[in-house]
Design an enzyme around this catalytic site. Sequence first.
Site, PDB file in Angstrom:
ATOM      1  N   ASP A  54       0.813  -1.216   0.000  1.00 22.00           N
ATOM      2  CA  ASP A  54       0.000   0.000   0.000  1.00 22.00           C
ATOM      3  C   ASP A  54       0.846   1.266   0.000  1.00 22.00           C
ATOM      4  OD1 ASP A  54       0.646   0.197   2.764  1.00 22.00           O
ATOM      5  OD2 ASP A  54      -0.965  -1.240   3.163  1.00 22.00           O
ATOM      6  N   LYS A  76      -4.826   3.178  -0.072  1.00 20.57           N
ATOM      7  CA  LYS A  76      -6.011   4.031   0.097  1.00 20.57           C
ATOM      8  C   LYS A  76      -5.503   5.460   0.156  1.00 20.57           C
ATOM      9  CE  LYS A  76      -7.449   0.535   3.236  1.00 20.57           C
ATOM     10  NZ  LYS A  76      -7.445   0.253   4.635  1.00 20.57           N
ATOM     11  N   THR A 137       9.314   0.377  13.151  1.00 16.23           N
ATOM     12  CA  THR A 137       8.183   1.309  13.180  1.00 16.23           C
ATOM     13  C   THR A 137       8.676   2.753  13.039  1.00 16.23           C
ATOM     14  OG1 THR A 137       6.121   1.829  14.309  1.00 16.23           O
ATOM     15  CG2 THR A 137       8.052   1.595  15.715  1.00 16.23           C
ATOM     16  N   MET A 188      -0.142   9.691  12.365  1.00 16.99           N
ATOM     17  CA  MET A 188      -1.330  10.151  11.615  1.00 16.99           C
ATOM     18  C   MET A 188      -1.893  11.453  12.190  1.00 16.99           C
ATOM     19  SD  MET A 188      -3.129   6.476  10.854  1.00 16.99           S
ATOM     20  CE  MET A 188      -2.520   5.579  12.274  1.00 16.99           C
TER      21      MET A 188
HETATM   22  N1  SAH Z   1       2.711   0.537  10.694  1.00 14.27           N
HETATM   23  C1  SAH Z   1       3.317   1.851  10.562  1.00 14.27           C
HETATM   24  C2  SAH Z   1       2.359   2.961  10.929  1.00 14.27           C
HETATM   25  C3  SAH Z   1       1.141   3.063  10.055  1.00 14.27           C
HETATM   26  S1  SAH Z   1       0.139   4.445  10.418  1.00 14.27           S
HETATM   27  C4  SAH Z   1       4.585   1.907  11.422  1.00 14.27           C
HETATM   28  O1  SAH Z   1       4.812   1.027  12.229  1.00 14.27           O
HETATM   29  O2  SAH Z   1       5.356   2.855  11.247  1.00 14.27           O
HETATM   30  C5  SAH Z   1       0.733   5.655   9.274  1.00 14.27           C
HETATM   31  C6  SAH Z   1       1.474   6.749   9.998  1.00 14.27           C
HETATM   32  O3  SAH Z   1       2.785   6.303  10.343  1.00 14.27           O
HETATM   33  C7  SAH Z   1       1.724   7.969   9.165  1.00 14.27           C
HETATM   34  O4  SAH Z   1       0.585   8.807   9.142  1.00 14.27           O
HETATM   35  C8  SAH Z   1       2.866   8.616   9.921  1.00 14.27           C
HETATM   36  O5  SAH Z   1       2.409   9.274  11.086  1.00 14.27           O
HETATM   37  C9  SAH Z   1       3.662   7.395  10.355  1.00 14.27           C
HETATM   38  N2  SAH Z   1       4.781   7.107   9.436  1.00 14.27           N
HETATM   39  C10 SAH Z   1       4.926   6.028   8.659  1.00 14.27           C
HETATM   40  N3  SAH Z   1       6.084   6.070   7.970  1.00 14.27           N
HETATM   41  C11 SAH Z   1       6.688   7.218   8.327  1.00 14.27           C
HETATM   42  C12 SAH Z   1       7.916   7.845   7.960  1.00 14.27           C
HETATM   43  N4  SAH Z   1       8.746   7.284   7.082  1.00 14.27           N
HETATM   44  N5  SAH Z   1       8.236   9.039   8.545  1.00 14.27           N
HETATM   45  C13 SAH Z   1       7.399   9.610   9.436  1.00 14.27           C
HETATM   46  N6  SAH Z   1       6.220   9.057   9.818  1.00 14.27           N
HETATM   47  C14 SAH Z   1       5.866   7.896   9.266  1.00 14.27           C
END
Ligand code: SAH
Length: 276
Positions: A54, A76, A137, A188
Amino acid sequence: MSGSEGQAIDIKGGATARRLVGSVTLVGAGPGDPELLTRKGYAALQSAEVVFFDDLVSPEIVEILPAQARCVYVGKPHHKAVITQADIIAQLIAAAQTGARVVRLKGGDPMVFGRSAEEIDALRAAGIPFEIVPGVTAASASAAAMKISLTHREYASRVTLVTATRREGALTDVRGLAGAGRTVVVYMGLCKAQDLQDALVADGIDGAWPVAIVEHATRPDQRIIVTTVSDLPEAVIRESVQSPALFIVGEVVRTYIPANLETTAAADVPIASVQK
Ligand code: SAH
């Protein structure tokens, strides 16, 4: 897990038919830098026959998706319901039921705000073998990008990962999460910066409390913006921060030293410094 070795017995109307059962591996793609994919995640991709990915999977990782696999985009964009979670689950199950080795590739760690629980429930209900490969993460990646510890001994003994937006769209209740001794990482949150500021101030947090905005952590266009609770909504607009980005709220942000000031003491770092 090999794809077509499992067999399930399907009983329909008294007749017994054999159907192949593949497998699904939920793989954490990490925050964007392909080097941060785990070896196990990479190996799962290499042997996959179908890959569902995604929006959060970075373009750099999409580029290295295996040529032999059927790669299906199930994003999405901007939360528009182009494809629903139920559709994604149905596609995952249908692919596995052809006997294929399926990878469901998710940004960051699949178990952190990744809607994995729903996929796991459905896979269990369908009797499809599955595995989870964790990923880095975004909170960990952002802390590493800033070279700050989320649990600095002086400043924080607690870390909360929170999504700004609840299921119904309202701001998550953040009361009690921020303050002395606590780091909050807000996922988010871009569209909720004003609500978040209001909620933090209502909760007694000083407007000067440090916040970092980390945009596109570990990607080539990564940006780190250091600001304060009172400036947060403005900073998001002023800097036109793009998704994916997160906020780190807490005193650990004070330990950040921009690369161009690496030799300077942390206390001298100006607030609201922007760095690419
Ligand atoms: N599973 C993911 C999170 C999904 S929710 C994880 O563990 O990172 C999606 C949110 O993750 C985004 O809106 C943002 O707040 C954060 N995010 C994901 N990748 C990111 C990145 N490379 N830099 C900053 N924030 C990020």
